[in-house]
Motif scaffolding. Structure first.
Motif, short mmCIF file in Angstrom:
data_model
loop_
_atom_site.label_atom_id
_atom_site.label_comp_id
_atom_site.label_asym_id
_atom_site.label_seq_id
_atom_site.Cartn_x
_atom_site.Cartn_y
_atom_site.Cartn_z
N ILE A 103 80.55 -1.49 -10.64
CA ILE A 103 79.32 -1.81 -10.30
C ILE A 103 78.83 -2.80 -11.66
CG2 ILE A 103 76.78 -1.51 -10.30
CD1 ILE A 103 77.99 -0.62 -7.87
N GLN A 104 78.63 -4.10 -11.66
CA GLN A 104 78.13 -5.00 -12.83
C GLN A 104 76.86 -4.61 -13.27
OE1 GLN A 104 78.57 -9.24 -12.06
NE2 GLN A 104 77.37 -9.59 -13.97
N LYS A 105 76.46 -4.16 -14.46
CA LYS A 105 75.25 -4.00 -14.91
C LYS A 105 74.55 -5.37 -14.70
CE LYS A 105 76.12 -0.05 -17.98
NZ LYS A 105 76.28 0.36 -19.24
N PRO A 106 73.25 -5.55 -14.44
CA PRO A 106 72.63 -6.68 -14.26
C PRO A 106 72.38 -7.67 -15.34
CG PRO A 106 71.31 -5.00 -13.23
CD PRO A 106 72.41 -4.34 -14.12
N SER A 107 72.15 -6.85 -16.65
CA SER A 107 71.72 -7.76 -17.84
C SER A 107 72.47 -7.05 -19.07
CB SER A 107 70.43 -7.90 -18.04
OG SER A 107 69.39 -6.64 -17.60
#
Length: 344
Positions: A105-109
């Protein structure tokens, strides 16, 4: 009363541990059994608590996510990496997928994402798939599929190889692409569902170990033999007059790049002179493209259920009735070479 999925949340930020735990605990079928603040803490708790799934931060003190992953028994526990989009973070994430992490999962920020709720639906869905994968991988294969359709002797010569993959794909693609010979004498075009920024790191790692030249595709480049082109995250990859065209049209099946966009485009451009492969992944992306390629005389392969991390995309392709071979992951590269050599 059903048994909940047991999750261990690992992150060096107390804020992130709390936010991720709250998202997971809001689901009726899963629960966070504990949290860990670093790699050493994580390994101790994994051994003691035997979680079904671990959400593992990539960048941590003492032991990073990659070092922790290497020590986890992935027959018992599945790992979902949480990565921020940095050059180091994306490279570690790609290596983690190669080493058997279920997905990421890519952390959004960034490392501390105040907007982490944006990935809630994606995270809980992947936790469910990861847990199901543990149970399914214990099933022994009952049937070996091969040559499901009737292959004709007068089929067109192959001019390109197409591959589509999603969850579980990076590990299979690494093994597959690195087994292809340097004199394959065909181009290979790959769509792997992956966010922007990670496909470049993926292409660079493949290139390091492959006999073929592997690169993230760029718009309007000529398609060359013995080159492998990875669709960049955020763009559909099409083909037109032996050139790659990158496309920002809307998502297909909720993703961009989409396998179907490449397959349908190539079916028209190469008039079926194709070998198309569908690997592990969620959903049904690629099924329509497989039909178009088969109807024009191409050859098709799907990964089997037992070796698929998620038997969604291969299953949808098989159900079209347009798959020629269903094979375990480790046999696909050899089958590609046999087909190409036999019809070249």
């Amino acid at each position: 009363m059903f048994e909940k999925i047991k999750v261990l949340v690992v992150d060096d930020s107390a804020f992130m541990r709390k936010m991720i735990s709250d998202m997971i605990n809001s689901q009726p079928d899963m629960e966070v059994i504990d949290t860990a603040r670093d790699g050493l803490d994580a390994l101790e708790k994994i051994k003691r608590l035997n979680p079904d799934v671990v959400t593992l931060d990539v960048e941590m003190p003492y032991k990073n996510g990659l070092e922790v992953l290497k020590e986890i028994d992935k027959e018992k526990t599945q790992v979902i990496m949480l990565s921020s989009l940095t050059a180091e973070g994306s490279a570690i994430t790609i290596e983690a997928l190669r080493l058997g992490a279920f997905d990421f999962i890519q952390k959004p920020s960034g490392s501390i994402s105040l907007d982490i709720e944006k990935v809630k639906d994606d995270l809980v869905e992947k936790i469910r798939y990861a847990n199901a994968h543990i149970k399914r991988r214990r099933i022994k294969p009952l049937v070996r599929y091969e040559a499901l359709t009737s292959l004709e002797n007068n089929q067109k010569p192959i001019e390109a190889i197409l591959i589509g993959a999603s969850t579980g794909g990076p590990k299979v693609l690494f093994e597959l692409v690195t087994q292809l010979p340097k004199d394959l004498d065909l181009p290979v075009l790959i769509v792997q569902h992956m966010p922007a920024g990670f496909t470049k790191a993926f292409a660079e790692r493949l290139d390091r170990y492959s006999s073929l030249k592997v690169l993230e595709a760029q718009d309007n480049v000529i398609i060359n033999k013995n080159h492998v082109y990875i669709a960049p995250g955020g763009f559909h990859m099409l083909v037109n007059r032996n050139r790659i065209k990158l496309d920002l049209s809307p998502q297909v099946h909720g993703v961009r790049p989409a396998v179907d966009k490449l397959f349908l485009s190539a079916a028209h451009e190469f008039d079926g002179r194709l070998l198309a492969v569908i690997l592990t992944g969620m959903g049904k992306d690629g099924a329509e493209g497989i039909k178009a390629i088969k109807q024009r005389g191409g050859i098709t392969i799907a990964q089997d259920e037992v070796t698929s991390t998620v038997f969604g995309m291969p299953k949808a392709a098989i159900e079209t009735g347009c798959i020629d071979y269903v094979l375990p992951d480790k046999e696909i590269a050899n089958q590609i070479v046999k087909i190409v050599r036999g019809r070249s």
